[in-house]
Design an enzyme around this catalytic site. Structure first.
Site, mmCIF file in Angstrom:
data_model
loop_
_atom_site.group_PDB
_atom_site.id
_atom_site.type_symbol
_atom_site.label_atom_id
_atom_site.label_comp_id
_atom_site.label_asym_id
_atom_site.label_seq_id
_atom_site.Cartn_x
_atom_site.Cartn_y
_atom_site.Cartn_z
ATOM 1 N N HIS A 83 1.556 4.349 -3.039
ATOM 2 C CA HIS A 83 1.519 5.816 -3.068
ATOM 3 C C HIS A 83 2.653 6.363 -3.935
ATOM 4 C CE1 HIS A 83 -1.671 6.661 -0.231
ATOM 5 N NE2 HIS A 83 -1.100 5.979 0.740
ATOM 6 N N HIS B 190 0.831 -1.207 0.000
ATOM 7 C CA HIS B 190 0.000 0.000 0.000
ATOM 8 C C HIS B 190 0.865 1.257 0.000
ATOM 9 C CE1 HIS B 190 -3.217 2.789 1.362
ATOM 10 N NE2 HIS B 190 -2.236 3.316 2.070
ATOM 11 N N GLU B 191 1.851 1.298 0.886
ATOM 12 C CA GLU B 191 2.682 2.499 0.988
ATOM 13 C C GLU B 191 3.509 2.712 -0.278
ATOM 14 O OE1 GLU B 191 2.160 4.603 3.232
ATOM 15 O OE2 GLU B 191 0.943 3.343 4.547
ATOM 16 N N GLU C 212 -5.805 6.993 -0.966
ATOM 17 C CA GLU C 212 -5.758 5.797 -0.127
ATOM 18 C C GLU C 212 -6.380 4.602 -0.841
ATOM 19 O OE1 GLU C 212 -4.368 5.216 2.916
ATOM 20 O OE2 GLU C 212 -3.453 7.182 2.677
#
Length: 270
Positions: free
Chosen positions: A135, A131-132, A194
């Site tokens: 970004h 997920h990070e 997100e």
């Protein structure tokens, strides 16, 4: 038309023209983006910010813990497009109880020890790191700094922060990267960012051979750890855990097909 109105009209025209030119960028999910800064500049921001954090936040020196995180991160980052970052990713565990992690342009990943009590296995940690890193792949930091610049904070502030090695003292830059003005405070990306990072991260962890179904279990753990006291989604910059779980489940069939075709099954040991 009086002078003030002319100035407003001119400013509006300039912003509209800039948006038209910059909106040629498209995120991995097909969303139009405004990206005003070269990625080399974002990479420089990320490296400076990470260096400052390492100087000001205690770093965990537990070899087993560090090897565990490095193993997971290596498995994930090998699937990051080289156009995003072609070098070796640096992974640091910060000795802090907050349940969080982040990734920065320039190949930097930070994980707080508090996360490891909630993400209870390698698959759940992979969901967070995926997920990070998502970004970064989607250029969300560039997008946020660009948006702030367009509404008047100014590109010059970014340039000055870089030239004087004062990125960590620039609220514009640190917030754009997803970091707080004070060390250790993670500033949330918007709900669109997100959700997009969730989608990219799900695909990344599946390609890397981590079970994507554990992403759902992760968010159940997150909800439990927060005592289900998160504010209503409408008032939050983050999707609610329930929304995230629903969105992840909607994409799970594709993710499982990717996972089943993945050539490797990491075995990262705590």
């Amino acid at each position: 038309m009086n002078f003030t109105l002319k100035r407003i009209a001119l400013a509006t025209f300039i912003v509209a023209a800039t948006l038209t030119i910059a909106s040629c960028a498209t995120s991995p999910t097909g969303r139009s983006q405004v990206l005003l800064f070269p990625e080399s500049q974002l990479n420089e921001m990320g490296v400076q910010a990470f260096s400052s954090m390492k100087e000001n936040i205690k770093i965990s020196n537990k070899p087993v813990q560090n090897d565990y995180l490095q193993c997971i991160a290596d498995s994930i980052t090998k699937h990051v497009p080289k156009a995003v970052f072609a070098g070796e990713w640096e992974v640091v565990i910060f000795d802090d109880p907050q349940v969080n992690a982040f990734a920065l342009p320039g190949g930097k990943i930070g994980v707080y020890t508090g996360l490891l009590g909630v993400a209870v296995n390698q698959h759940q940690v992979a969901a967070v790191i995926g997920h990070e890193v998502g970004h970064v792949i989607a250029h969300h930091g560039n997008e946020r700094v660009s948006q702030s610049t367009l509404i008047g904070i100014g590109q010059e502030a970014v340039n000055v922060a870089l030239q004087t090695n004062q990125v960590a003292n620039s609220q514009l830059v640190m917030t754009g990267l997803g970091l707080g003005f004070q060390y250790g405070l993670i500033m949330p990306f918007g709900r669109t960012h997100e959700s997009e990072a969730d989608e990219i991260g799900l695909d990344l962890m599946a390609k890397a051979g981590f079970n994507p179904q554990e992403s759902v279990e992760l968010w159940k753990n997150m909800a439990k750890a927060s005592g289900r006291n998160s504010q209503p989604e409408f008032f939050s910059t983050h999707p609610s855990p329930e929304t995230r779980i629903g969105d992840l489940r909607a994409k799970m069939q594709v993710a499982l097909a990717t996972y089943n075709n993945a050539p490797n099954r990491p075995n990262c040991q705590k």
